[in-house]
Design a protein around this motif. Structure first.
Motif, PDB file in Angstrom:
ATOM      1  N   LEU A  46      42.749  16.307  68.051  1.00 49.59           N
ATOM      2  CA  LEU A  46      43.733  16.510  69.116  1.00 49.59           C
ATOM      3  C   LEU A  46      44.685  17.648  68.773  1.00 49.59           C
ATOM      4  CD1 LEU A  46      44.842  15.371  71.838  1.00 49.59           C
ATOM      5  CD2 LEU A  46      46.410  14.029  70.456  1.00 49.59           C
ATOM      6  N   LYS A  47      45.100  17.717  67.506  1.00 44.84           N
ATOM      7  CA  LYS A  47      46.008  18.780  67.085  1.00 44.84           C
ATOM      8  C   LYS A  47      45.355  20.153  67.192  1.00 44.84           C
ATOM      9  CE  LYS A  47      49.152  16.425  63.924  1.00 44.84           C
ATOM     10  NZ  LYS A  47      49.725  16.436  62.579  1.00 44.84           N
ATOM     11  N   VAL A  48      44.089  20.244  66.797  1.00 45.32           N
ATOM     12  CA  VAL A  48      43.356  21.517  66.891  1.00 45.32           C
ATOM     13  C   VAL A  48      43.236  21.938  68.343  1.00 45.32           C
ATOM     14  CG1 VAL A  48      41.099  22.589  66.567  1.00 45.32           C
ATOM     15  CG2 VAL A  48      42.105  21.235  64.743  1.00 45.32           C
ATOM     16  N   ALA A  49      42.874  20.976  69.204  1.00 47.35           N
ATOM     17  CA  ALA A  49      42.717  21.281  70.626  1.00 47.35           C
ATOM     18  C   ALA A  49      44.039  21.703  71.244  1.00 47.35           C
ATOM     19  CB  ALA A  49      42.157  20.069  71.361  1.00 47.35           C
ATOM     20  N   LYS A  50      45.124  21.030  70.850  1.00 44.44           N
ATOM     21  CA  LYS A  50      46.435  21.367  71.412  1.00 44.44           C
ATOM     22  C   LYS A  50      46.865  22.768  71.012  1.00 44.44           C
ATOM     23  CE  LYS A  50      51.146  19.684  71.923  1.00 44.44           C
ATOM     24  NZ  LYS A  50      51.774  20.981  71.753  1.00 44.44           N
ATOM     25  N   ARG A  51      46.577  23.128  69.765  1.00 43.90           N
ATOM     26  CA  ARG A  51      46.948  24.462  69.308  1.00 43.90           C
ATOM     27  C   ARG A  51      46.166  25.535  70.064  1.00 43.90           C
ATOM     28  NH1 ARG A  51      45.642  24.180  64.096  1.00 43.90           N
ATOM     29  NH2 ARG A  51      43.965  25.689  64.206  1.00 43.90           N
ATOM     30  N   ARG A  97      34.405  22.841  66.063  1.00 45.52           N
ATOM     31  CA  ARG A  97      35.274  22.257  65.038  1.00 45.52           C
ATOM     32  C   ARG A  97      35.786  20.892  65.488  1.00 45.52           C
ATOM     33  NH1 ARG A  97      40.959  24.382  62.586  1.00 45.52           N
ATOM     34  NH2 ARG A  97      41.077  22.842  60.949  1.00 45.52           N
ATOM     35  N   ILE A  98      36.130  20.782  66.766  1.00 46.05           N
ATOM     36  CA  ILE A  98      36.606  19.498  67.295  1.00 46.05           C
ATOM     37  C   ILE A  98      35.510  18.444  67.184  1.00 46.05           C
ATOM     38  CG2 ILE A  98      37.331  18.308  69.410  1.00 46.05           C
ATOM     39  CD1 ILE A  98      38.786  20.894  70.194  1.00 46.05           C
ATOM     40  N   THR A  99      34.270  18.822  67.515  1.00 43.92           N
ATOM     41  CA  THR A  99      33.170  17.849  67.416  1.00 43.92           C
ATOM     42  C   THR A  99      32.948  17.422  65.967  1.00 43.92           C
ATOM     43  OG1 THR A  99      31.563  19.664  67.399  1.00 43.92           O
ATOM     44  CG2 THR A  99      31.956  18.583  69.496  1.00 43.92           C
ATOM     45  N   ALA A 104      44.587  19.140  75.871  1.00 41.66           N
ATOM     46  CA  ALA A 104      43.966  18.791  74.592  1.00 41.66           C
ATOM     47  C   ALA A 104      43.320  17.416  74.668  1.00 41.66           C
ATOM     48  CB  ALA A 104      45.010  18.827  73.478  1.00 41.66           C
ATOM     49  N   LYS A 105      43.998  16.454  75.300  1.00 45.24           N
ATOM     50  CA  LYS A 105      43.418  15.116  75.432  1.00 45.24           C
ATOM     51  C   LYS A 105      42.149  15.160  76.264  1.00 45.24           C
ATOM     52  CE  LYS A 105      46.766  12.602  77.069  1.00 45.24           C
ATOM     53  NZ  LYS A 105      47.639  11.501  77.458  1.00 45.24           N
TER      54      LYS A 105
END
Length: 115
Positions: A78-83, A64-66, A91-92
């Motif tokens: 970034l928001k998805v990764a942080k969650r 999903r991030i890609t 996340a970064k």
């Protein structure tokens, strides 16, 4: 500040406390294998991680991030990764990793077309 005096074994006074011998501990960073902060990861660890990534592929949240990065929604990625990962720093790092994977895929795809 003067160095701390050893404990006397008495429960009152300046140097109160049970007498113990200090254990020689391994360096804290050496305990977690593959996560050394002071040195690069070894060739073996790098090789094993690449094989695992090749066999297992990406997790659904990584896919999903890609996809978000392909569309250009870096902040949403970034928001998805942080969650999913819990901290902003992780996340970064994950977003950067996924964007480098995308760059490699694009450059690899261009190289195949030229041949």
């Amino acid at each position: 500040m003067a160095p701390k005096q050893p404990n006397t074994g008495l429960f009152v006074g300046l140097n109160k406390g049970h007498v113990v011998t200090k254990k020689e501990l391994l360096h804290a960073l050496l305990i977690e294998r593959g996560k050394l902060l002071l040195t690069k990861t070894s060739k073996r660890v790098h090789f094993v991680r690449n094989i695992i990534r090749e066999v297992a592929g990406f997790a659904p949240y990584e896919k999903r991030i890609t996809e978000l990065l392909k569309v250009g929604k870096d902040k949403r990625a970034l928001k998805v990764a942080k969650r999913k990962l819990g901290t902003h720093k992780r996340a970064k790092k994950k977003r950067e990793e996924m964007s480098s994977v995308l760059r490699k895929m694009r450059s690899g795809g261009v190289g195949e077309k030229k041949k």
